[in-house]
Design an enzyme around this catalytic site. Structure first.
Site: not given
Lengths: 290, 230
Positions: B9-10
């Site tokens: 989850m960037d």
């Protein structure tokens, strides 16, 4: 007369191309360059199928593509190159295909170590990385001969992964590091010292922490002969590692052009380096912001 | 449909900066995205979702993320219990504050028999750390004579990895948002044959449409595992 002129023009053209390449690599050198590039050479069979050729031909053209990439790496000054030549999983293919791949490998290994080959011209030291015991005797002997023959080369390193999977590499490294510690432990036990921690008031948890460290596993990996790769290039558009360099690719840039391996050329290489440099500068900015 | 989906989850901070908001707003928006993804996975038959919150390498935003993690567990726990969702944490929990460690342990305990869906949150996790701790366990077992050195093989290591908390430890697909083309020390061993899907979208903007794209791409890929095409 015409033949001589034609050959002269061809020579001039070749020299010009060479000069342009040198110039381009010079310009690239202004920005950070990768020290180690790894290639997953995927697409040989699809290439042969696409052109209506026999399957073995795809692998032969693939070998020429490898030479081309080695030349690019040499010209750019890349110190380490690793290629995924044959996975342990590939042994599951038909015996006929495995046999023909083994024969091709043996033939190409013998070619590679000839005096006039690029391996010696580029000063490449070759390592064969993997569980070499799984190879047939003639191939294993050829590999060992090649490693010996190129041991004195020191300009760059070529790691050829054969009979290799990353999980096999890690299992082997875990086994060897435990073996090493087991011998240490037996020696200490015999002398009555053990790890000494419990006597000093340490806990059992501390003792477990001392058993194996990251560095112990890393030194037993087959790929300990090279630093971690900066880029892994997988051709033919598949975006997966297929059990290649899982340990070493933790922070590596993954590049997946859709070109098939036998068709890979200078401009694909150039694009990979440019993307690496763009990504590298973005990461550096991000690191500075933090 | 892949049984196990993994996600890095960037992009929370970039998303917030683009909107002139503090990074905390980005992380909160990220939690909303995660909640939506969990719902979609449950509905569409994915059995396990592993998400990469942060690793050793990203302790800058630590304090806020810890509080957010604590807040999220507290608010979602009852919902998980009633929906049959099991929550697990992988990573070095010793680096978390004691209160959070206890909260996580309690949540894992209270949901351990749930079997509809499993959410694995990777906190203070790295793939190398996972292999090293598995190796330490095996070394201890060898020392205690529980395991022979000759028995050390692939499946023994798999059993000792932190992902042995699930029946499906190998993700079929890894999705990474915000177009970073790297694994960043997330899962390692478990990604041997995983299909990677790198998407430009920032994590807080990742929703149903993007997930459908990823799954469609996954279904179209030819997974050969080293063999030839049929």
């Amino acid at each position: 007369m015409e033949k001589a002129v034609g050959s002269m023009l061809s020579q001039i053209f070749e020299n010009l191309v060479c000069l342009i390449r040198k110039f381009i690599f010079c310009v690239l050198s202004v920005a950070p360059l990768p020290n180690h590039i790894a290639f997953i050479m995927d697409g040989n069979r699809r290439y042969a199928k696409k052109r209506g050729l026999m399957e073995g031909v795809g692998h032969k053209v693939g070998f020429l593509a490898l030479i081309s990439m080695l030349r690019c790496c040499h010209e750019l000054g890349v110190r380490y190159v690793t290629v995924y030549a044959f996975s342990i999983d590939n042994f599951k293919r038909s015996p006929k295909e495995v046999q023909s791949l083994m024969e091709l490998m043996q033939e190409k290994i013998d070619d590679l170590i000839k005096e006039e080959s690029i391996v010696n011209r580029f000063g490449l030291r070759i390592y064969f990385i993997g569980n070499l015991k799984l190879l047939s005797e003639p191939v294993r002997l050829a590999a060992e001969k090649a490693m010996l023959a190129t041991a004195k080369n020191s300009k760059a390193v070529l790691c050829i992964c054969v009979a290799y999977t990353s999980t096999n590499e890690i299992v082997n490294a875990v086994k060897e590091s435990i073996e090493e510690k087991w011998d240490e432990f037996c020696v200490l036990n015999a002398s009555g010292a053990g790890y000494g921690l419990i006597k000093l008031g340490g806990s059992e948890g501390d003792e477990r922490e001392q058993l194996i460290k990251l560095i112990d596993i890393e030194k037993h990996l087959y790929m300990a002969v090279a630093p971690e790769p900066d880029i892994i290039i997988r051709t033919s558009g598949e975006i997966r590692l297929s059990n290649f360099l899982l340990w070493q690719s933790a922070v590596c840039y993954l590049y997946s052009p859709s070109v098939l391996w036998p068709e890979v050329g200078f401009h694909h290489f150039l694009w990979a380096i440019l993307n690496f440099q763009r990504n590298h500068s973005y990461l550096y900015k991000k690191w500075k912001q933090q | 449909m892949p049984r196990h989906v993994a996600v890095i989850m960037d992009g929370n901070v970039r998303w917030a900066r683009q909107r002139g908001l503090p990074s905390s707003a980005g992380h909160e928006a990220g939690v909303r995205s995660l909640r939506e993804l969990v719902e979609l996975c449950c509905r569409w038959g994915v059995k396990v979702l592993t998400v990469f919150a942060f690793s050793y390498d990203n302790w800058v935003e630590v304090e806020f993320l810890m509080k957010l993690f604590e807040k999220s567990i507290k608010s979602e726990l009852e919902g998980f219990i009633s929906e049959g969702i099991r929550i697990s944490m992988i990573g070095d929990s010793s680096r978390l504050p004691k209160t959070l460690q206890e909260l996580v342990s309690d949540a894992e305990d209270r949901t351990k028999n749930n079997s509809n869906f499993q959410l694995i949150v990777a906190v203070s996790y790295s793939g190398k750390y996972d292999v090293v701790q598995a190796c330490k366990s095996i070394a201890q077992k060898v020392k205690d004579d529980v395991v022979r050195r000759d028995d050390i093989d692939k499946s023994l290591i798999e059993q000792e990895l932190e992902t042995s908390c699930t029946d499906y430890p190998y993700p079929g697909i890894l999705i990474r948002t915000s177009r970073e083309l790297r694994v960043s020390n997330f899962l390692l061993w478990q990604l041997a044959y995983t299909e990677f899907f790198f998407v430009q979208t920032l994590w807080p903007d990742f929703g149903k449409a993007e997930f459908v794209d990823a799954l469609t791409s996954f279904q179209q890929r030819k997974r050969r595992y080293g063999r030839r095409d049929s």
